[in-house]
Design a protein around this motif. Structure first.
Motif, PDB file in Angstrom:
ATOM      1  N   TRP A  78      42.845  38.805  55.048  1.00 35.76           N
ATOM      2  CA  TRP A  78      43.248  39.951  55.853  1.00 35.76           C
ATOM      3  C   TRP A  78      43.074  39.666  57.338  1.00 35.76           C
ATOM      4  CZ3 TRP A  78      46.081  43.694  53.880  1.00 35.76           C
ATOM      5  CH2 TRP A  78      46.039  43.898  52.489  1.00 35.76           C
ATOM      6  N   ILE A 121      50.057  52.200  48.775  1.00 40.38           N
ATOM      7  CA  ILE A 121      49.679  50.848  49.194  1.00 40.38           C
ATOM      8  C   ILE A 121      48.455  50.318  48.437  1.00 40.38           C
ATOM      9  CG2 ILE A 121      50.734  51.079  51.467  1.00 40.38           C
ATOM     10  CD1 ILE A 121      46.981  51.143  51.242  1.00 40.38           C
ATOM     11  N   GLN A 174      48.808  47.232  46.183  1.00 35.60           N
ATOM     12  CA  GLN A 174      48.912  45.977  46.930  1.00 35.60           C
ATOM     13  C   GLN A 174      47.531  45.469  47.347  1.00 35.60           C
ATOM     14  OE1 GLN A 174      52.127  45.958  49.994  1.00 35.60           O
ATOM     15  NE2 GLN A 174      52.518  48.063  49.300  1.00 35.60           N
ATOM     16  N   ILE A 175      46.672  46.398  47.735  1.00 36.59           N
ATOM     17  CA  ILE A 175      45.309  46.020  48.107  1.00 36.59           C
ATOM     18  C   ILE A 175      44.561  45.490  46.888  1.00 36.59           C
ATOM     19  CG2 ILE A 175      43.091  46.927  48.933  1.00 36.59           C
ATOM     20  CD1 ILE A 175      44.703  48.962  50.594  1.00 36.59           C
ATOM     21  N   LYS A 182      48.725  40.503  58.502  1.00 35.46           N
ATOM     22  CA  LYS A 182      48.830  41.070  57.162  1.00 35.46           C
ATOM     23  C   LYS A 182      48.717  42.597  57.200  1.00 35.46           C
ATOM     24  CE  LYS A 182      47.606  39.995  52.462  1.00 35.46           C
ATOM     25  NZ  LYS A 182      46.986  38.998  51.581  1.00 35.46           N
ATOM     26  N   LEU A 200      51.507  45.392  55.931  1.00 33.20           N
ATOM     27  CA  LEU A 200      51.185  46.519  55.055  1.00 33.20           C
ATOM     28  C   LEU A 200      51.594  47.846  55.690  1.00 33.20           C
ATOM     29  CD1 LEU A 200      49.713  47.053  52.301  1.00 33.20           C
ATOM     30  CD2 LEU A 200      47.640  47.444  53.647  1.00 33.20           C
TER      31      LEU A 200
END
Length: 232
Positions: free
Chosen positions: A111, A175, A178-179, A115, A119
């Motif tokens: 991260w 989201i 995705q995390i 990135k 996001l």
């Protein structure tokens, strides 16, 4: 396999006891939701994990280390990040500067600003704006991005839907898969029962500082949840 365990966790504000012997487990790869009404002890629980409230050392174990009572900065460097209720952005800093504050832990990982901007593309557009000049939903994105910038193993999210329109809440929750794919475990404190059940692998219900229900969302009935939530 467990990454975070709480055993008989007790938390107090001076003489006022807020948590009464909480037992909790977060397994590798999980998203766990904590539901409950105002004053149930949900935020206190996250603050205890994060070291904001001092608790008995052996009552919280993270990655086989006892972390109860350690300071917040030490816990953050070990790999836990908190997205606080109300976002708590620094008003004097830009969006990008607020995000960079999350990297102060110096933890290695995937991260970074690039990135985060992938996001949340709107944050790249607004990166030079004061953090508090953004809409509520955009500020919440900054708060989540700041937490991710520390490259945590666990992301604690405290009432991230509070005060936001349903469509914004939906976009923010979208989201989280995705995390999760990046190997981050997530603990979400949420008053919206339906939202919590949609995103979690397991759910805990708190009431008056105690766990009143625990299980997988698809195994809990509406009546069970209502009884545990409202105490009726």
């Amino acid at each position: 396999m467990s990454i975070l365990t709480c055993k008989n966790l007790i938390a107090k504000y001076g003489d006022f006891q807020a948590l009464f012997g909480i037992d909790f487990q977060l397994n590798v790869g999980e998203t766990v939701a904590i539901i409950g009404s105002n004053g149930a002890g949900k935020s206190t629980f996250l603050k205890s994990i994060m070291g904001v409230i001092s608790v008995k050392n052996s009552s919280i174990t993270f990655d086989d280390k006892n972390i109860g009572g350690l300071s917040s900065d030490v816990i953050n460097k070990l790999g836990i990040a908190l997205v606080p209720e109300g976002r708590k952005l620094f008003p004097s800093l830009t969006v990008e500067e607020n995000l960079l504050m999350g990297a102060e832990s110096k933890r290695e990982g995937e991260w970074n600003l690039e990135k985060i901007y992938e996001l949340f593309p709107i944050l790249k557009e607004r990166r030079n704006s004061p953090g508090t000049a953004l809409s509520g939903g955009q500020q919440q994105m900054v708060a989540i991005g700041r937490g991710l910038m520390s490259n945590p193993k666990i992301l604690l999210c405290d009432e991230i839907s509070l005060g936001l329109a349903p469509v914004i809440v939906r976009d923010i929750y979208a989201i989280f898969p995705q995390i999760k794919k990046q190997g981050i475990c997530i603990v979400i404190v949420e008053q919206d029962i339906n939202q919590a059940m949609k995103v979690s692998d397991r759910v805990y219900c708190f009431q008056e500082g105690k766990v009143t229900l625990h299980g997988k969302p698809d195994e809990l009935s509406h009546d069970e949840i209502s009884a545990a939530y409202f105490g009726v």
